[in-house]
Design a protein around this motif. Structure first.
Motif, mmCIF file in Angstrom:
data_model
loop_
_atom_site.group_PDB
_atom_site.id
_atom_site.type_symbol
_atom_site.label_atom_id
_atom_site.label_comp_id
_atom_site.label_asym_id
_atom_site.label_seq_id
_atom_site.Cartn_x
_atom_site.Cartn_y
_atom_site.Cartn_z
ATOM 1 N N LEU A 173 0.802 -1.229 0.000
ATOM 2 C CA LEU A 173 0.000 0.000 0.000
ATOM 3 C C LEU A 173 0.834 1.277 0.000
ATOM 4 C CD1 LEU A 173 -2.886 -0.868 2.518
ATOM 5 C CD2 LEU A 173 -3.015 -0.770 0.021
ATOM 6 N N ALA A 174 2.108 1.198 0.351
ATOM 7 C CA ALA A 174 2.935 2.420 0.450
ATOM 8 C C ALA A 174 4.366 2.081 0.040
ATOM 9 C CB ALA A 174 2.891 2.988 1.865
ATOM 10 N N GLU A 175 4.595 1.988 -1.261
ATOM 11 C CA GLU A 175 5.893 1.559 -1.767
ATOM 12 C C GLU A 175 7.007 2.551 -1.438
ATOM 13 O OE1 GLU A 175 8.683 -0.602 -4.415
ATOM 14 O OE2 GLU A 175 7.330 -0.902 -2.725
ATOM 15 N N LEU A 176 6.686 3.833 -1.452
ATOM 16 C CA LEU A 176 7.656 4.884 -1.119
ATOM 17 C C LEU A 176 6.940 5.876 -0.217
ATOM 18 C CD1 LEU A 176 10.550 5.928 -1.736
ATOM 19 C CD2 LEU A 176 9.600 7.166 -3.669
ATOM 20 N N PRO A 177 6.969 5.670 1.121
ATOM 21 C CA PRO A 177 6.026 6.329 2.037
ATOM 22 C C PRO A 177 6.288 7.811 2.302
ATOM 23 C CG PRO A 177 7.557 4.970 3.276
ATOM 24 C CD PRO A 177 7.863 4.721 1.828
ATOM 25 N N ALA A 178 6.182 8.607 1.246
ATOM 26 C CA ALA A 178 6.389 10.043 1.396
ATOM 27 C C ALA A 178 5.286 10.683 2.243
ATOM 28 C CB ALA A 178 6.458 10.712 0.021
ATOM 29 N N SER A 179 4.056 10.194 2.103
ATOM 30 C CA SER A 179 2.962 10.766 2.899
ATOM 31 C C SER A 179 3.177 10.569 4.392
ATOM 32 C CB SER A 179 1.616 10.155 2.484
ATOM 33 O OG SER A 179 1.105 10.778 1.332
ATOM 34 N N VAL A 180 3.820 9.469 4.763
ATOM 35 C CA VAL A 180 4.086 9.195 6.179
ATOM 36 C C VAL A 180 4.933 10.303 6.793
ATOM 37 C CG1 VAL A 180 5.291 7.629 7.761
ATOM 38 C CG2 VAL A 180 3.815 6.696 5.970
ATOM 39 N N VAL A 181 5.967 10.766 6.075
ATOM 40 C CA VAL A 181 6.811 11.834 6.635
ATOM 41 C C VAL A 181 6.183 13.203 6.448
ATOM 42 C CG1 VAL A 181 8.942 10.508 6.466
ATOM 43 C CG2 VAL A 181 8.252 11.957 4.535
ATOM 44 N N MET A 182 5.384 13.397 5.397
ATOM 45 C CA MET A 182 4.667 14.678 5.257
ATOM 46 C C MET A 182 3.711 14.871 6.417
ATOM 47 S SD MET A 182 3.872 15.306 1.177
ATOM 48 C CE MET A 182 3.798 13.644 0.532
ATOM 49 N N ASP A 183 3.034 13.792 6.820
ATOM 50 C CA ASP A 183 2.110 13.870 7.956
ATOM 51 C C ASP A 183 2.830 14.158 9.269
ATOM 52 O OD1 ASP A 183 -0.083 13.383 6.368
ATOM 53 O OD2 ASP A 183 -0.196 11.247 6.843
ATOM 54 N N ARG A 184 4.140 13.912 9.302
ATOM 55 C CA ARG A 184 4.930 14.137 10.520
ATOM 56 C C ARG A 184 5.816 15.368 10.403
ATOM 57 N NH1 ARG A 184 3.117 9.344 9.948
ATOM 58 N NH2 ARG A 184 2.674 7.980 11.731
ATOM 59 N N ILE A 223 3.183 5.182 -5.291
ATOM 60 C CA ILE A 223 4.233 6.196 -5.404
ATOM 61 C C ILE A 223 3.679 7.452 -6.049
ATOM 62 C CG2 ILE A 223 6.425 6.786 -6.512
ATOM 63 C CD1 ILE A 223 7.218 3.868 -6.318
ATOM 64 N N PHE A 224 2.948 7.285 -7.149
ATOM 65 C CA PHE A 224 2.469 8.438 -7.900
ATOM 66 C C PHE A 224 1.400 9.207 -7.133
ATOM 67 C CE2 PHE A 224 3.862 5.140 -10.899
ATOM 68 C CZ PHE A 224 5.005 5.780 -11.361
ATOM 69 N N GLN A 225 0.629 8.520 -6.308
ATOM 70 C CA GLN A 225 -0.368 9.210 -5.491
ATOM 71 C C GLN A 225 0.315 10.096 -4.442
ATOM 72 O OE1 GLN A 225 -3.687 6.578 -4.243
ATOM 73 N NE2 GLN A 225 -2.940 5.135 -5.756
ATOM 74 N N ASP A 226 1.356 9.582 -3.801
ATOM 75 C CA ASP A 226 2.097 10.385 -2.822
ATOM 76 C C ASP A 226 2.784 11.565 -3.496
ATOM 77 O OD1 ASP A 226 1.359 8.817 -0.728
ATOM 78 O OD2 ASP A 226 3.372 8.250 -0.119
ATOM 79 N N PHE A 227 3.361 11.337 -4.662
ATOM 80 C CA PHE A 227 4.054 12.409 -5.373
ATOM 81 C C PHE A 227 3.083 13.495 -5.824
ATOM 82 C CE2 PHE A 227 7.990 9.820 -6.886
ATOM 83 C CZ PHE A 227 8.414 9.737 -5.572
ATOM 84 N N LYS A 228 1.884 13.099 -6.198
ATOM 85 C CA LYS A 228 0.862 14.079 -6.592
ATOM 86 C C LYS A 228 0.534 14.990 -5.410
ATOM 87 C CE LYS A 228 -2.057 15.366 -9.886
ATOM 88 N NZ LYS A 228 -1.591 15.801 -11.221
ATOM 89 N N ARG A 229 0.438 14.390 -4.224
ATOM 90 C CA ARG A 229 0.170 15.182 -3.015
ATOM 91 C C ARG A 229 1.292 16.194 -2.780
ATOM 92 N NH1 ARG A 229 0.021 13.021 3.312
ATOM 93 N NH2 ARG A 229 0.186 15.093 4.233
ATOM 94 N N ALA A 230 2.530 15.755 -2.920
ATOM 95 C CA ALA A 230 3.671 16.655 -2.711
ATOM 96 C C ALA A 230 3.690 17.772 -3.749
ATOM 97 C CB ALA A 230 4.973 15.868 -2.761
ATOM 98 N N GLU A 231 3.378 17.414 -4.974
ATOM 99 C CA GLU A 231 3.398 18.402 -6.052
ATOM 100 C C GLU A 231 2.369 19.509 -5.819
ATOM 101 O OE1 GLU A 231 4.048 17.897 -10.724
ATOM 102 O OE2 GLU A 231 2.073 17.203 -10.067
ATOM 103 N N GLU A 232 1.245 19.145 -5.207
ATOM 104 C CA GLU A 232 0.166 20.115 -4.991
ATOM 105 C C GLU A 232 0.333 20.910 -3.703
ATOM 106 O OE1 GLU A 232 -3.234 17.576 -5.220
ATOM 107 O OE2 GLU A 232 -3.240 17.543 -7.429
ATOM 108 N N ASP A 233 1.354 20.589 -2.892
ATOM 109 C CA ASP A 233 1.603 21.285 -1.630
ATOM 110 C C ASP A 233 2.803 22.207 -1.806
ATOM 111 O OD1 ASP A 233 2.233 22.126 0.936
ATOM 112 O OD2 ASP A 233 1.784 20.193 1.863
ATOM 113 N N ALA A 234 2.562 23.498 -1.823
ATOM 114 C CA ALA A 234 3.623 24.477 -2.078
ATOM 115 C C ALA A 234 4.667 24.505 -0.973
ATOM 116 C CB ALA A 234 3.018 25.871 -2.246
ATOM 117 N N THR A 235 4.348 23.938 0.196
ATOM 118 C CA THR A 235 5.301 23.970 1.314
ATOM 119 C C THR A 235 6.261 22.787 1.304
ATOM 120 O OG1 THR A 235 3.915 22.724 2.886
ATOM 121 C CG2 THR A 235 3.519 25.103 2.701
ATOM 122 N N VAL A 236 6.036 21.835 0.384
ATOM 123 C CA VAL A 236 6.853 20.623 0.348
ATOM 124 C C VAL A 236 7.794 20.649 -0.848
ATOM 125 C CG1 VAL A 236 6.822 18.110 0.067
ATOM 126 C CG2 VAL A 236 5.163 19.221 1.576
#
Length: 305
Positions: A173-184, A223-236
């Motif tokens: 479910l989380a091959e490259l867990p970028a959302s995990v560290v964004m949430d933290r 991976i692409f779902q997490d990256f999409k979230r990062a791309e849409e967040d100007a603070t990341v």
């Protein structure tokens, strides 16, 4: 700003991440937190226990070089089939050797996440509830349990029974867990991906190779779902370091460990010479027009466009 290094799954290609870690540290990039899935959980767990310093790299290299097929995937083909067909085993290979290898390699006195030198988050998936679980928020959690739960490959290895959970590789479910560290709170993220990218591989051969390629393809979608979230967040600010070298290695081929240390460092050095944060939401191949092969037309999901 809080900096995180996140590492993907990749099985036997985990040593590529060790080379990339060396490059990041040599460039003065020191993480405030680490996260990983599968092979990435092993590298993240070891580095968190030992410290995010260049002096840790030789120890990480030694850990990978101490792994062998006999320790991680023991037994002949006949013995494997007997385990599955006659004994009702839940995986082709037992995990006792891998657990022992992790325990022997971790620094003495470091047994829990709370004893680590920096925060570390490792993912696993419960097959009963189809939910993602994260080890690392609770200081008392056993580091070896998190590393094992995150890295057992379903079918190849039995799940980790943990309480009432049946845990397997977090990459499901989380091959490259970028959302995990964004949430933290991470705002600068270096994502070391040794899984799928935009490369087209030759056809898989044999049952196990087809199974591993299927699993690899499925888990890449997260991976692409997490990256999409990062791309849409100007603070990341997310840096995607994709390392496709030796992408067709068999899951049990331990003969290229030293080569992977070098190739991983080269790939990260090349990226850091001309970093391109945010340019990560979709690989080049799917940004082009959809392909048509005979009567089948490629579909590109919205989060990959």
């Amino acid at each position: 700003m809080s900096t995180a290094i996140v590492m993907s799954g990749g099985g036997i290609r985990g040593p590529l991440q060790v080379g990339a870690l060396q490059s990041l540290l040599e460039h003065g990039i020191k993480p405030d937190m680490l996260a990983g899935t599968s092979a990435g959980s092993l590298n993240a767990g070891f580095m968190a226990a030992m410290g995010a310093d260049l002096s840790t790299i030789p120890a990480l290299q030694k850990a990978w070089k101490s792994a062998t097929k006999d320790k991680v995937y023991p037994g002949s083909a006949g013995a494997v089939m007997l385990r599955v067909l006659l004994d009702g085993a839940e995986g082709f290979f037992p995990t006792d050797g891998m657990r022992k290898l992790i325990q022997q390699t971790l620094p003495k006195g470091i047994t829990t996440f709370g004893q680590c030198k920096l925060p570390c988050y490792l993912t696993a998936v419960d097959l009963c509830s189809a939910q993602l679980y994260v080890f690392g928020d609770l200081p008392s959690a056993k580091l070896v349990d998190g590393m094992m739960a995150s890295s057992v490959i379903p079918v190849l290895q039995p799940p980790l029974n943990y309480g009432n959970l049946q845990l397997v590789d977090g990459g499901v479910l989380a091959e490259l867990p970028a959302s995990v560290v964004m949430d933290r709170g991470a705002k600068v993220i270096y994502a070391i991906n040794v899984g799928r990218g935009d490369e087209v591989k030759p056809p898989a051969k044999g049952i196990l190779d087809i199974f591993m390629r299927t699993l690899e393809t499925m888990v890449a979608e997260s991976i692409f779902q997490d990256f999409k979230r990062a791309e849409e967040d100007a603070t990341v600010e997310l840096h995607h370091i994709h390392i496709g070298a030796l992408g067709t290695l068999s899951f049990d081929d331990f003969s290229h460990i030293d080569e992977m240390f070098v190739l991983g460092k080269q790939a990260a050095d090349e990226y850091l010479a001309n970093p391109a944060p945010k340019m990560v939401a979709a690989p080049r191949a799917v940004k082009a027009a959809a392909k048509t092969v005979r009567d089948a037309q490629q579909y590109i999901p919205p989060y990959r466009r």
